[in-house]
Structures are given as C-alpha cells and as structure tokens.
Scaffold this motif. Structure first.
Motif, short mmCIF file in Angstrom:
data_model
loop_
_atom_site.label_atom_id
_atom_site.label_comp_id
_atom_site.label_asym_id
_atom_site.label_seq_id
_atom_site.Cartn_x
_atom_site.Cartn_y
_atom_site.Cartn_z
N PRO A 1 72.98 139.15 6.44
CA PRO A 1 73.98 138.47 6.44
C PRO A 1 73.91 136.95 7.15
O PRO A 1 74.60 136.06 7.29
CB PRO A 1 75.01 139.12 7.36
CG PRO A 1 74.07 139.90 8.45
CD PRO A 1 72.95 140.23 7.33
N ASN A 2 72.73 137.08 7.92
CA ASN A 2 72.53 135.60 8.31
C ASN A 2 70.70 135.43 8.63
O ASN A 2 70.17 136.67 8.20
CB ASN A 2 73.06 135.47 9.90
CG ASN A 2 72.68 136.67 10.68
OD1 ASN A 2 71.68 136.87 10.92
ND2 ASN A 2 73.89 137.15 11.53
N PHE A 3 70.16 134.49 8.97
CA PHE A 3 68.98 134.15 8.99
C PHE A 3 68.16 135.14 9.90
O PHE A 3 67.06 135.71 9.33
CB PHE A 3 68.66 132.77 9.53
CG PHE A 3 67.10 132.30 9.67
CD1 PHE A 3 66.59 131.91 8.45
CD2 PHE A 3 66.47 132.54 10.87
CE1 PHE A 3 65.16 131.74 8.66
CE2 PHE A 3 65.15 131.95 10.69
CZ PHE A 3 64.55 131.39 9.68
N GLU A 4 68.69 135.40 11.02
CA GLU A 4 67.84 136.21 12.02
C GLU A 4 67.82 137.89 11.45
O GLU A 4 66.74 138.45 11.71
CB GLU A 4 68.11 136.19 13.56
CG GLU A 4 69.80 136.54 13.54
CD GLU A 4 70.60 135.12 13.37
OE1 GLU A 4 71.83 135.51 13.97
OE2 GLU A 4 70.01 134.37 12.88
N ASP B 1 69.91 132.18 22.22
CA ASP B 1 68.51 131.89 22.52
C ASP B 1 67.84 132.04 21.07
O ASP B 1 66.63 132.38 21.12
CB ASP B 1 67.81 132.58 23.48
CG ASP B 1 68.35 132.25 24.98
OD1 ASP B 1 68.67 130.95 25.26
OD2 ASP B 1 68.41 133.25 25.66
N LYS B 2 68.53 131.73 19.98
CA LYS B 2 67.98 132.07 18.92
C LYS B 2 66.76 131.34 18.44
O LYS B 2 65.86 131.94 17.93
CB LYS B 2 68.91 131.75 17.69
CG LYS B 2 70.17 132.67 17.71
CD LYS B 2 71.25 132.69 16.49
CE LYS B 2 72.56 133.38 16.64
NZ LYS B 2 73.27 133.23 15.66
N GLY C 1 71.57 125.79 11.43
CA GLY C 1 71.46 125.60 12.64
C GLY C 1 70.17 125.14 13.30
O GLY C 1 69.24 124.98 12.30
N ASP C 2 69.80 125.23 14.50
CA ASP C 2 68.56 124.93 15.10
C ASP C 2 67.39 126.15 14.84
O ASP C 2 66.09 125.69 14.84
CB ASP C 2 68.68 124.83 16.48
CG ASP C 2 69.30 123.40 16.76
OD1 ASP C 2 69.48 122.51 15.99
OD2 ASP C 2 70.09 123.35 17.72
N CYS C 3 67.87 127.48 14.70
CA CYS C 3 66.82 128.21 14.60
C CYS C 3 65.95 128.18 13.31
O CYS C 3 64.76 128.44 13.38
CB CYS C 3 67.67 129.70 14.27
SG CYS C 3 66.61 131.17 14.37
N GLU C 4 66.56 127.83 12.19
CA GLU C 4 65.80 127.56 10.85
C GLU C 4 64.88 126.34 11.29
O GLU C 4 63.53 126.41 10.57
CB GLU C 4 66.71 127.19 9.59
CG GLU C 4 67.33 128.17 9.41
CD GLU C 4 69.07 128.26 9.86
OE1 GLU C 4 68.80 127.62 11.00
OE2 GLU C 4 69.76 128.70 9.40
N ILE C 5 65.15 125.26 12.04
CA ILE C 5 64.18 124.21 12.32
C ILE C 5 62.93 124.92 13.14
O ILE C 5 61.72 124.56 12.71
CB ILE C 5 64.89 122.96 12.89
CG1 ILE C 5 65.57 122.31 12.03
CG2 ILE C 5 63.98 121.90 13.42
CD1 ILE C 5 66.48 121.19 12.61
N ALA C 6 63.29 125.36 14.32
CA ALA C 6 62.35 125.91 14.95
C ALA C 6 61.20 127.05 14.26
O ALA C 6 60.19 127.00 14.62
CB ALA C 6 63.05 126.78 16.40
N ALA D 1 63.10 133.54 17.78
CA ALA D 1 62.44 133.22 16.23
C ALA D 1 61.01 133.00 16.38
O ALA D 1 59.95 133.15 16.03
CB ALA D 1 63.40 132.49 15.46
N THR D 2 61.00 131.77 17.40
CA THR D 2 59.46 131.30 17.63
C THR D 2 58.40 132.19 18.25
O THR D 2 57.35 132.45 17.89
CB THR D 2 59.70 130.07 18.49
OG1 THR D 2 60.34 129.14 17.92
CG2 THR D 2 58.24 129.44 18.76
N LYS D 3 59.17 133.26 19.16
CA LYS D 3 58.22 134.01 19.72
C LYS D 3 57.95 135.15 18.95
O LYS D 3 56.54 135.69 18.68
CB LYS D 3 58.98 134.82 20.95
CG LYS D 3 58.26 135.75 21.97
CD LYS D 3 59.17 136.21 22.80
CE LYS D 3 58.55 137.12 23.75
NZ LYS D 3 57.28 136.78 24.17
N LEU D 4 58.71 135.77 17.78
CA LEU D 4 58.13 136.67 17.34
C LEU D 4 57.45 136.15 15.92
O LEU D 4 56.34 136.71 15.61
CB LEU D 4 59.61 137.35 16.30
CG LEU D 4 60.52 138.13 17.19
CD1 LEU D 4 61.78 138.66 16.44
CD2 LEU D 4 59.69 139.28 17.69
N ILE D 5 57.57 134.85 15.57
CA ILE D 5 56.71 134.22 14.51
C ILE D 5 55.27 134.28 14.99
O ILE D 5 54.48 134.41 14.32
CB ILE D 5 57.28 133.02 14.06
CG1 ILE D 5 58.70 133.23 13.24
CG2 ILE D 5 56.31 132.21 13.07
CD1 ILE D 5 59.35 132.07 12.92
#
Length: 634
Positions: free
Chosen positions: A574-577, A588-589, A482-487, A593-597
């Motif tokens: 079990p998943n990326f997040e 809003d994954k 998904g898009d979460c990994e790209i972001a 993710a971007t905010k936490l990073i």
C-alpha cells in the motif's frame, strides 16, 4: 508602449534552425512584465540580450561584425535565409503614445512592428535602414500626379482643394506643394478629413517617413546590467551609458525639474541663449566676429561666422556622479569589491522602482519614454536574502506601466513556476546542429475548479524544495511523494558502488543527471507533472496506492497526469516501506530505510533494484545490467 514580442534570426547560434521568438507575459493573467531566460552555461542566454541591444538605435555596435554571424561565415547577400534579422513588436499604446505622431503613424492593427536586417558583416549604420510593417497612406485623387501644382488640383473634390488652400497658406507656399512637403500635406489631410485618404495593403517598408531618424526619440531606453564582464564600468557613474549613470541620471532628472532653483536656472539659460543666438544677438559677439573677419580679409577672401552654443539644459542631469564611503574612506566605485558594486546596482534599482510609480502618477498626461532593463545573472555576488531583494526590485520595476525587464539567471529565486511561469524562457541546445532553441509557455497553467489548490501546491513545493528547478536541466525527472524514496535511492547507489567497484564510474554517471523531487503528496505530484509537461519535459512518477486500486480514484488521476503511460510510473502497495521492507513506519522513514538498505540489502534486493532501475531509466539500467550481476552471485 510595451514590447509584445521579439524575434531573432541568424545571430550567432540563435534563430538558425527556426526563428527565435520570445513573448512577454500577458499582464491580464496577473503576470509581471518580466522575462527570465534560463539554461546551461554558454548556451546563448546573454546572446539574446546582446542581439536586442544591437537592435536599439542608441546602443553600440549598430551593425554586426563577422563574429556575430552563425559559425562566423559571411552570408550570401542574395540569400534571405542567411541574412541576420531582429524584429520587435510593440503594443499596449497609451493615449499619450497615440497622440504622438512619431508613434501613431507607424501603428497597424494596434501593433508597431519594426525590424532590421543585415545582409553582410561590417556594414555602415546608415546603409541598414529600419523597416516598419505599415499600410501606406495615399490621397486617391492625386494618384498618378507627380507634381502637386494648380493643375493637379483642378479636377479634385472641393474638400481637397479647400484643404490644399489652407495648408499652403499655413506653410507660406505659393500654390505648388513641393516633394519635401508632400508627406506633411498627406498627414494634414489625414487629420482634417481622413475619408480623403486611402491605404494600401500592409507591407514592410524601409525607413518610411524618416523612421530611422525618429526611433531614437520614441524607443524604450535600454539599461543594461552585465554579470561579471565590465561590471566595474557599469557601476561607474562617470562612464557614458553605464547602468549606474543611466539609472542615476533618470532619478536626478525628475528631482531637478521639480526644484525652483532649476526653474530659475533654466529661465536664465533661455535668456542667455536669446541674447547670444539669432539676429538680435549680443553686440559683443558681433564685435568679435567683425574683428576676426578684418584680420581674415587681409589674408584671404573668406569670412567667418561666430556661433554660440548655449548649455543643453535637458542634459544637465547627466553630469551627476557619486562615490562610496566605507570605513570612513571615500573611493570611486571601481575600488570597491564586486559584492559592493552589485549592491549599488540593487539600491539604484530599488530607487528606480519607486521613481517609476511616482512618475506615472505625477505626469500621467504627458508622454513618457519607457525603459527596457536587460540584466545578466542579477543574483551574482549576492547571498540568498539579497538575491530575493534583487528579484523583488526587478519585479516591482516590471509592474510599472513604463518598464519591462529581461534577465538571465541560474537562481531558483528568479524562476517562479507558481506565479510567473509565463515569464520563463528555456534555452536548450540542439545537439544535432549545435544551435540553441528557446521555448516558453504562453497559456495560464492554473485554471479550472482546482486552480487555486494547484497553484498553492506548487508554491509550497518551490518554497521548500529548491531542487525542483534542476528539472529543466536534468536527463530524467522523478516525482516522488516523500523523502523516504530520495534517501533510499542514495543509499542503494552507495551499496551498489561498494559491491561493484568496477561499475562505480558508470553508476555515478547515470545518477548524477537525474533529479528526484519530493512533492509531499499526490496533488503536488500531479500539478508539477502537468507544469513540466507544458515545458516539454516528461517526468516519471513513483507513488503509493494507499489501499486503492491502481487504476481508480487518486491513482487513476496520477496515471492521467502522465497521459495514461504506464511506463512512466511505478507504484507501491500500500506504500513504499510496506511494499519493499514489509514494515509499517509512522516516523523517521528516511533514516529507517537507509539503515535497512545499508545493513540488509540482500534481503530486500529485488524490490530495491526494481525501484533503482526505474529511477535511472530503462536505457541506463540495461547498460549497467546490475540484475545479471546479482543473478551471477546467487
């Protein structure tokens, strides 16, 4: 007849390390007769079209200068490995093709193979024959008899003597068949009693039966449309052999021949020709010739012959011209912008696609010349919507029984991995030798019980992610769910650059030539992975385990798609997040993710760096050595 494949050897940077062989897709697999050559700039895509143009007898130049030989070095005429060679193989002959002696006599094993080779630069066209790969036919009973006179036929079969007698009667011969008529007699015997004709083993023969002179009448007509260079010339209908003139002439020709006025004109021209040509020509021409000769005789013992050249009816359509009107101002095409000129070509191609379909239906019982469209970067000067229209027009043309298309492109609209993957040709540079190599997938990649699902998954990916095509030009390809990994990757890169500014150039360098593709699910990941593998690209995958064991169910199938190579996959449980951030998100994954990073990178550093290092690859990660920098700060 259609082109099956063509090979190029020693043309500029092509066909040096190995023969460059490019094959048209098999239409039986639902593919169109359209090839798209893709590759980086200045790698040799247009050079392929250039080589093909030189091969066809009515294109210029007919022979290469020194600039067209590899490294501009004059070849050794005695060394075949250094000779330039272009070979084209035709197949799929229609009944009309087979009935045309200029074609059928050169067919062997359901193929017509023609080649041309150049042993040095700047040769004269007449000194470079065309070769055909054929079986030489011969009459066994006449072997070893140089003169085909009455004596030669005394001890032959009655059938052959009878054929000779009939042939001589039809040709007005007294008994001896002269050397100039031997080939005609051989063909006569072949048609009347083929059992009397034998064939030798096939071989390449130079100009058999006058091949070089007949090719102009049987070869596909080439319509070349360049990208930028000489575009004004190619849209100029008054310029000889321009793309616009070729297309428009073909369109006009059929319209003229269905017009009653043209038929009447053609009849009148024939009558005019009969009146002024031959023994019964018009008295005024004889009178003019007599008067001229009376004056010549006073000066010198010489005689003049006055000839009349009638109009060439077959070429009247070539006198067609047109202009463009914009804002009530009429101008020639060269006074319009590049976009307008490209739209003119697009419109002509759309008309051509309609005309080809109608032509096949209306005159299906007569032989028709085919077309070969060579188009450089058809997308140039066009916005995305019109790029798709240009693609659709070329595809429609390529679906005709009378035409094939080869184009070069950088646009995702012309590179279809779901429905036209066999028509994609990839050009890549051999960095060791500096030459260009070409590759393509010949087999159908979508087969088996999940074939439709895989094809649909690929269609969806291409429709919603144009960056998939960057895979052909990237150092490293990463397939994610998904898009979460790209972001997350982009956010990690920004944080690392801010923390280690002295590493900025290295980080950006290693990140710019990788391509991360959001596949929207495991099925699409596996499908795209399999497709890229067939093109010689080895992507890596990042996926979620989704509560299953890493080596069972869907996760095992993911591993199988990369040939069980664990170094090419990274999984999260079990998943990326949840694996990296310890949180479960329903929406809003990418944003979360971007905010936490950006705000709490240090807290999730270990998992984030493991992910980042896998994406850029071990070699790049070792070179950056981010882990040691982090450790030194602790």
């Amino acid at each position: 007849m259609k082109i099956k494949e063509f090979t190029v050897k020693n043309y500029k940077n092509i066909g040096i390390d190995e023969l460059c062989t490019i094959k048209f897709p098999n239409k039986a697999d639902g593919q169109s007769d359209m090839l798209t050559i893709i590759g980086e700039n200045n790698i040799g895509k247009s050079t392929v079209l250039e080589a093909l143009r030189m091969f066809f007898p009515y294109e210029k130049p007919h022979c290469p200068d020194l600039d067209r030989f590899p490294k501009k070095v004059e070849p050794n005429p005695l060394n075949e490995d250094e000779h330039m060679e272009i070979c084209v193989t035709f197949h799929k002959f229609t009944e009309q093709d087979l009935n045309k002696i200029e074609i059928s006599r050169y067919i062997y094993n359901e193929e017509l193979k023609i080649k041309r080779l150049w042993k040095s630069s700047n040769l004269n066209d007449k000194d470079v024959p065309y070769y055909a790969y054929i079986q030489q036919a011969y009459i066994h009973e006449l072997e070893g008899k140089p003169t085909w006179n009455n004596t030669a036929f005394q001890d032959v079969s009655e059938e052959l003597r009878d054929l000779r007698q009939r042939f001589c009667a039809e040709q007005g011969l007294t008994g001896t068949i002269p050397a100039a008529k031997k080939e005609d007699f051989l063909q006569y015997v072949l048609e009347e009693n083929s059992a009397l004709v034998h064939h030798r083993n096939p071989e390449w023969m130079a100009n058999p039966n006058g091949l070089s002179s007949v090719l102009r009448s049987i070869m596909p007509k080439v319509i070349y449309i360049p990208a930028m260079k000489l575009l004004q010339d190619e849209t100029n209908p008054t310029k000889t052999n321009s793309a616009a003139k070729n297309i428009m002439s073909s369109l006009i020709e059929k319209k003229m021949r269905t017009s009653q006025k043209f038929v009447e004109f053609e009849t009148a021209a024939t009558n005019l020709t009969n009146a002024f040509v031959g023994e019964d020509r018009h008295e005024s021409l004889n009178s003019l010739e007599t008067s001229l000769n009376l004056k010549l005789k006073r000066l010198m013992d010489i005689e003049a012959k006055v000839n009349f050249s009638p109009p060439v009816i077959e070429k009247l359509h070539e006198n067609t011209t047109f202009s463009l009107i914009y804002n009530d101002i009429e101008t020639t095409t060269d006074h319009q912008g590049s976009g307008a000129q490209r739209l003119l070509i697009l419109s002509l191609l759309e008309l051509m696609s309609q005309e080809l379909d109608e032509t096949v239906e209306e005159v299906e019982n007569s032989w028709q010349r085919s077309y070969l469209f060579l188009v450089e970067e058809p997308e140039i000067y066009l916005h995305p919507q019109l790029q798709r229209k240009m693609r659709d027009s070329l595809l429609k043309i390529s679906e005709s029984e009378l035409s094939q298309v080869i184009c070069t492109s950088h646009s995702e609209h012309f590179i279809d991995l779901a429905d036209r993957h066999q028509g994609i040709v990839i050009a890549k540079r051999n960095f060791t030798t500096g030459t260009t190599l070409f590759s393509q997938v010949e087999e159908n990649l979508y087969n088996g019980e999940n074939a439709l699902d895989k094809r649909n998954a690929m269609r969806m990916l291409l429709n919603f992610n144009s960056s998939t095509l960057e895979s052909f030009f990237s150092r490293r390809v990463i397939l994610v769910e998904g898009d979460c990994e790209i972001a997350s990757f982009k956010s990690i890169k920004d944080v690392l650059i801010s923390k280690y500014p002295d590493k900025k150039e290295d980080i950006e360098s290693y990140c710019k030539d990788i391509n991360i593709i959001s596949c929207k699910g495991k099925l699409t990941q596996r499908t795209y992975c399999e497709v890229l593998t067939h093109f010689g690209i080895e992507p890596v995958i990042i996926h979620d385990l989704d509560g299953e064991l890493y080596n069972s169910g869907n996760n095992l199938r993911m591993l199988e798609s990369i040939n069980l190579d664990e170094t090419r996959r990274l999984y999260h449980s079990p998943n990326f997040e949840e694996d990296i951030f310890g949180e479960e998100w329903l929406n809003d994954k990418p944003w979360k993710a971007t905010k936490l990073i950006s705000e709490r990178f240090d807290q999730y550093e270990e998992g984030l760096l493991r992910f980042f290092n896998f994406v850029i690859g071990k070699e790049a990660a070792d070179s950056l050595n981010i882990d040691s920098l982090v450790s030194s700060e602790i």
